[in-house]
Structure formats: C-alpha cells, structure tokens
Write a protein that holds these residues in place. Sequence first.
Motif, short mmCIF file in Angstrom:
data_model
loop_
_atom_site.label_atom_id
_atom_site.label_comp_id
_atom_site.label_asym_id
_atom_site.label_seq_id
_atom_site.Cartn_x
_atom_site.Cartn_y
_atom_site.Cartn_z
N LEU A 38 19.76 -21.71 -32.99
CA LEU A 38 19.25 -20.73 -32.02
C LEU A 38 20.15 -20.72 -30.80
N LEU A 39 20.65 -19.52 -30.46
CA LEU A 39 21.50 -19.38 -29.28
C LEU A 39 20.70 -18.71 -28.18
N LEU A 40 20.77 -19.26 -26.97
CA LEU A 40 20.07 -18.64 -25.85
C LEU A 40 21.04 -18.44 -24.69
N ASP A 41 21.20 -17.19 -24.26
CA ASP A 41 22.15 -16.87 -23.22
C ASP A 41 21.39 -16.59 -21.92
N GLU A 42 21.31 -17.59 -21.06
CA GLU A 42 20.57 -17.47 -19.80
C GLU A 42 19.26 -16.70 -19.97
N PRO A 43 18.41 -17.13 -20.89
CA PRO A 43 17.25 -16.31 -21.24
C PRO A 43 16.23 -16.21 -20.10
N LEU A 44 16.27 -17.11 -19.14
CA LEU A 44 15.23 -17.11 -18.12
C LEU A 44 15.69 -16.51 -16.80
N SER A 45 16.95 -16.08 -16.75
CA SER A 45 17.50 -15.72 -15.43
C SER A 45 16.89 -14.44 -14.88
N ASN A 46 16.28 -13.61 -15.73
CA ASN A 46 15.68 -12.38 -15.21
C ASN A 46 14.20 -12.52 -14.87
N LEU A 47 13.67 -13.73 -15.00
CA LEU A 47 12.25 -13.93 -14.69
C LEU A 47 12.10 -14.38 -13.25
N ASP A 48 10.92 -14.15 -12.68
CA ASP A 48 10.74 -14.64 -11.31
C ASP A 48 10.54 -16.16 -11.30
N ALA A 49 10.71 -16.74 -10.13
CA ALA A 49 10.90 -18.19 -10.04
C ALA A 49 9.77 -19.00 -10.69
N SER A 50 8.53 -18.62 -10.44
CA SER A 50 7.44 -19.46 -10.95
C SER A 50 7.34 -19.37 -12.47
N LEU A 51 7.54 -18.14 -12.98
CA LEU A 51 7.48 -17.96 -14.43
C LEU A 51 8.63 -18.70 -15.10
N ARG A 52 9.77 -18.71 -14.42
CA ARG A 52 10.94 -19.37 -14.96
C ARG A 52 10.65 -20.86 -15.14
#
Lengths: 577, 379
Positions: B176-190
């Motif tokens: 499984l490859l993940l390319d910065e998958p969380l960078s578009n989420l807001d801080a708390s959700l991240r």
Amino acid sequence: MSSATLFTDDPRNVPDSPALLQRLSGIQPVKLLVIGFAIVVLLALIAYPLALLIGYSLIDAQGNLTFDTFEKAFNRRGMWAATVNSTVLVGLVTAGACALGIPLAWIVARTDAPGKILVTLAAGISFVIPSFISVVSWIFLAAPNSGYLNKLAVEYLGFTQAPFNIMSFGGLVFIEIIGVYPLVFFAVSAALHNVDASNEQAARVLGAGRLRTTLTITLPLVRPAILSAIILVMLDALSSFGAPAAIGTMANFSVITTKIYDLLKFPPQFNYAAAVAMPIMVFTAVSLLIQKYAVRAENFRTLTGKATSAQITILGRWRWLAAGFGIVVVFATAVLPVGALLLLSVLSSFGTDVSLSNLVTKHYALIFDADFVARGSIINSLLLALATATVCAGLGLVLGWVVERVKFFGREAITFLVMIAYGFPSIAYAVGILMGYVNLFYGTLTLILIAYAGKLLPIAFVLVRNGIQQLSTDLEEAARISGAGWLRSVRDVTFPLVRGAVGIAWVLVFSLSLRELSMSAILSQADTQVMPTVVIQFIEDGAIELAAALSVVIVTVSLSILGLIRFFSRKKTAVVS
Amino acid sequence: MNFYSPAAHILPAVDAQPARLELRDLRKKLGDTAAVNGIDLRVAPGESVVLLGPSGCGKTTTLRMVAGFLQPEGGEIHLDGKLASSASFALPPEKRHLGMVFQTYAVWPHKTVADNVGYGLVVAGKKRAEIEREVAAVLDLVQLGDLAKRYPSELSGGQQQRVALARALATKPTLLLLDEPLSNLDASLRQEMRFELRALQKRIGITTLYVTHDQDEALVLADRVVVMNKGRIEQVGTPEQVYRTPASRFVGNFVGTANLLEGAIVTVDRAAGRVSVALDAGDIATARASAGWLATATPGQRATLLLRPEDIRFDRPEKPDQQTGLDVQFVSAAFLGSRYELQLTAKDTPLRVQSRTPGTFTDGRARLWFRPDSAWVVA
C-alpha cells in the motif's frame, strides 16, 4: 486470486535482467497505437498541407529555391490594388470594432445604464451570424436603389438620393465591423469583470479621482485583453472571404483572399495562389507570436480577482445617452439584420412592397425541393458537420490528453501545430489541402471534411485540453493503480469527467462547420456544394430571396445546435480538484 | 474482522521471502536536479515504512517510481523479488498489484462510493456478488458502510479520505502506497486519522510505504522512518532511533526541535560509547555517540551535541552528565498550556527549553541540567 501468491517464488530464480516475456509486459500497445494514429492524422491534416503551401511558393518548376513566384504573383494585374484594399480593410475594421466594442464593454461591465442584457444578446447574435449572411440582410436593407432603408429615407425623410450603399467598400467595412466587434466586446467586458476592485480602490485611497483611476489603473489592467482582441479582429478581417467575395463581385473590387480564389479558378495556378497566401501566413504567425509572448504573459498576471458592485459607475443623466448608443447598436447589428433576413426569405420578390399579400413560402419550398441544388447542399452540410464534429472531438480528446499527460519533446510541437492551424487563414489552408489531396479525393466530401477537420480541430483541442487540465492526474493514476490499462482508464475516468467539454467542442465544431464558406468555396465541386457556397451562388445570381431562405436554415440549425451547450454545461457531479 | 485474511496467509517465515519492496541504487532526475540520487531500501512483508523529508527531498518521486508513474534513470525496483522498474524496463502501474492513496484523494466524482471502491475488482473481472460482498467488507473496515450509495461531492474531506483508503485496500494489494494522505485534512482530524491508520495497518498487516513531510505523522505511523534530504537517505531507523540518535544535524533538526551545542572533545571513552566535551557555551558535558564516530574521535577535535528541548531542566539530577550546569540568560517565555516554552541563550548559542515550570531566574540567569543520557553527538 491474489496475485501476491504469484510473487512468492524463490528469489534465486529471479534473473537480474528482465526476461523477454516480462519486458513485453511493459509495453502498452493500445496506448501507442491510439496516440500514434492521432499524431499521424494531425500531421496529415495540418503539417502536410502547410509544408506544401510553403514549398510551392518558394520552389519553382525546376525544384529550385526562388522568390520569383512572389514577384510574378504580385505583379499580376490588380494584385497590388487588392493588397492595398486588404490593408485598408484591416485598418478600418480594427478601428471600428474597437470604437464600438470597448465603449460598449465598459457600459455593460461598469455602468448603471439600462438595457445591458440586450446589448450582450445582440453581440451574441451578431457573432453567430456569418458575414456572408449579413450581406444578404444588408442588400435587402441598403442596396443602392432598392434597399428598403434607402426607400424609407427617400420617401419619408426627404433624401434626394439613396443615403446608403452596401455594395461598396464602405459597405464591406461596415459588415465586417458588425461581424467582429463582439470579439472586442466580449474580451474587454470579461476582463473588466475580472479586475479586482481592490486595485482600483487602492488608487482611490491614494487620492486618484475616478477618471484618473480608470486611465491609470483599469485600462492598463485590461490592455492585454484589448490587445488579444485586436489581434483576433485583424486576423479575422485579413482572412475574411465571404463578404468580400459577395460585395466585391458586385462593386468590382478585390482583396487578397478573393484574388486567391480567382487564381484557383480554371486553370488553377497553385504556386501563385500559395505565394499570394504567404503574406497572410507571415502576418498570422507574427501576430500569434506577439499574442503568445507579449500579451499572454501580461494576461495571467492581472486577471485574478472578482468584480464587485463598488466598481459600478453611476452615469446620472448620461445613462440615457449610453442606453441610446446601446439601442442603436442593438438595432443595427441584430434586430435589423435578423428581421431583414426573415422578411426577405418570405417576400415574393426583392423590391416589392412589404405587405401581407406579398408574403409567400415558395422560397422555402424551392430550397427543400428534391430536384434543386439547395437540398443536396443541406444534406451535404449536415453530413459534413456531423463528421467534422465527431473527428475533431475524438482527435481533440486524444491529443489533449497527450499534451497534458505525456512528457515528451513532441508535445510542444503538437500544440504549436494545432495553434498554427487556428491562426491560419482558411483560404490559404484550403489551398494547401487542395494541393495535398486533390488527386486522392477530387470532388468528394472527404476533401472538404479534411479541410474542415484541420481548421476546426484547434477549437476542439483547446476546449478538451482545458477540461483535461482541470482534472487532477491522480484521478487517472488511481484507475491505473486499481488495475485498469491506459485505454480503460481513459474510458472509465477521463472521458466521463471531460464529457462536458467534449460535448461543447462537438457542438461548436458542428455549428462552425455549417457556416464555413472560404474553404468550401475552393474545395466544393458540383456534387459537393454546401449551404454557404449555395448562398453565395444565389447572391451572385441575384436570387437574393433564396439566399435569405437558405441563410435562415443555416442560422436556425446553428442556433438550435448551440442550445445543446446548456445541456453539456450542466454539471451532474462536482469535480474534486 | 477477517477481511484481510488472504494477505495474512502469504506471510510465511520471513527469511524465505524476498523483500516486499526493494530499491537498489535508485536514481531519477527531474529537470536538471537529481530528485532521487541513489536510494537503497528494503521493506519487509507487513512492515510500515515512512519516507520523511522536506518538500523537494525526492520522497514523492520515489513513491511515484514505485507506483510505476515515473521510470527511474538508474537502479532497480523489485516488487516481491521481481523486477518492476529499471532504466530500460517499466512494468505498467496496473500490473503491479498495488494500492495507493493520493494526496488529493483522487476519488472519482462521477462514481458512487461503492463504485469507486469496487472499481479495481470490476477491472479484475470479479463476479458481481463477490464485488458487492468485498466492497461492503472494506467499507465496514473504514467505517463507511452506510455511505455506499453517495457521491463523493456529498462527503466531507475525511470521508473522501476513507473512500480513497477503502479503494486502495479493496483489491488486497501486496503493498500500500500513501502519498501525504492526511495533508488536506484539518489539524484535529489529521491527528485522529494518524492513529486510526496505524491501527488499521497493524490489524490487517499490510505492507505500507508512506510519504509525509510531517514528523509527528511519521513517528506515529512508522515501524521504520526513512529520513530523506536532497534525493538521498540521511538515516533509516525506528522512530526512537531517528529522534534520539539522529545520524546528522539535518535529521536532528528535521525530526523534532534540536538544540545544538558545539565544543571540543576532552576525553573519549569508546568502551562506554561516550565522550566528554568542553562546550563553547561553558561547562563540560558527557554525551553518547555512535560507534562509527567514536572510532575516529580524538581529544581536541570539535563535536556538536544535540539536546531536545524537553531534556533540559532546572533541577540538578543525582548523577549529572555535566560539571557545573549550563549558565543561561533569559530571553523570553511563553505559556503553552501543558508546558512553558523558554527562549534562552548560553553565551551566544540560542537554546529552546520546554519545562513544566517557568523556572527561577536570578538577575535573568539560571543553571540548566541535561536529563542523564540524553545528550547525543551529531558529529
């Protein structure tokens, strides 16, 4: 089955260099085939005819490089006069289009004058009606003696002689101006809408008055849009053929494009035609370069913001003057011509009094008569439009994808080729097509299809490419990762997401094919007449009522097809960027 | 949840297995710069490896080469022991049997959630009933079961993120490859998603290659962190290793906040793995160092000590690593709720200290002590 189980072989069995079978699995034949085919078609459509055109004008019968052809071509009788005419035409049309388009754009975008929607609508209508159809309307309105406006002027306004003469150089300038001013109008009003209010507010805060702000801030910001529009108008006027052909025949003058047409009449003199087309080509190339490097660079920098109500100028009592200006333009460019066209198409004969008893449908009956040339031309036109739109949309999709998605040296070349075809004058391009394909496709619709497709491809290409540009590459890559091959990823992801753009491209190309005259005039033969060439034929034969009836058919079909754009523009799903 | 059982049974004894992913001297230029400049890495089955580095360090380029979207100019990529990419060969992405989660999610807006997630199964030619079953299972896995019929535009960013994850997992990829998958989420959700992703990864045991520039994310998600800089690997190690014993100043600075104190070596104790250093800022301190560095260290040579802000204190420990304590000057302080963040200077060296107490300063000065065994030589 999980393919992971395939990969559990003993690592010692794995060779360091890939085996042949494995190597083959790296090739994507369908992708190569589709893209290769599209590029070959592109070269055949655009590069080949252009190369021939340049070659013919520079190489003599013995195959030597020479400028003799130019010398001889331009020393022919009337050629310099035609060149001067073309130059004057371009100058006057450009000045006129700006004089009309820029103030109107400002009134519509930045003032509280009434009737703004009418002005925009009129500009749209004026833009959709090709100039050879305007000629039909204006013959009805302003032919030297029998024109109905002239009659009105003499009978009721006390003129001793007819004030208007559309069958003159001045008349041609007028018709060209109302045909192209919408380019200026739309470009400048869009630019004015886009100038960020804060730019102007900043100047006001620093103490600049309203007029000073307009002159020092607003105008410079929309200057790129004005320059772009001017370039388009100049190219349009230089390469226009329909109105000059129709009016020039009657008023006995020529411009470069009609001279090229004459050179291709029997016996055709390809090398002279190519040589005469060359100045237009050079002018076009220079303009496009200016557009690309000077104008566009500025453009991206400035147009970013959103218009606000704060930018609206309150005209006070001047607003009625502005409205009056707008109404005159609306009447002169849309209401009168369209009304004249409709009326003429049902009038028993041009010149009779306009009364209920003189209204007939016989012209339409004749147009659709099975034994008459017009019906065949309608079918030909529709077939060609259908085929051209489909070819252009398909090619545009593949080429747009290639240019946006594949990194290789040729992508700039593809864009360049396509854009050359866009700026290229139709008449010269048709000469190239004739030289390249006359032996293969003489007297067939295929010959005309090749010309239409090459000339209209840029429109499809730009629209579809913009659509693809807006799609994140990730969307397609996600399909690839999920196991879809190239073709399947395009089919399942790219195409559904740019379907709107492809549909709009199809519709536009269809509509533009229907009204294409300059290339059709050169390429069509007795069996391959299309609606515009038949209209011109009617005008030249003096059957102006039939010309009007057939023009109404062209405009009606074009407008109804364009109505489909609304359907394609509707967004079913939001696009995640 | 036995969703991932097919992947579990292909986990026999690790020694008999080739690495799930192996990069050998991988190289790639983008424009004139060497985006990836010789990378070697092995990812074992079931392992979660995070590529961490600043933008432009080559981590995304590396990931895209593994996915097959970019072809390397040198070196090789092996998936399960089979060559997937080299300068002369590239297996197309669709034949690599990977899962990938994109930074933009890349959830197809014209397909429903279920169609998005089931796409890979449809392409693989699975039967309809089977597809429905597996889609339902994987949607449950990411807690999206009741949104199957929705379109992406009706979902929140976090939900789209889960759809992207479900789609990547649905085909049961080997990697499984993940390319910065969380960078578009807001801080708390991240923050929340970090732990969720980590739990999911451990639960289904899928091999993961994860790209991020966020060091906290890397520390949470990684079995091993690969710190990259300018196209090269600076250090590979567990989160504790890269944080506590960074191999270079770069790693020290990039993973967490680093106080760097320079000085001259006084004594070298190779047996204990320590040196004592006379700091330019005053005081003599003992610090741990890597064996490689110790082998060439000699008294008088320069050395740089790394100290984390939370390892510097006001209280003198029982067995301090220092002689006198570090004499510092107060500059500024901020109260951050759980701690005080102090800016200090020791002679001219700036120091950042995190402390539970605001500390006591006399005439703006105080003595500070390092937590025993916390000082580390970064060369």
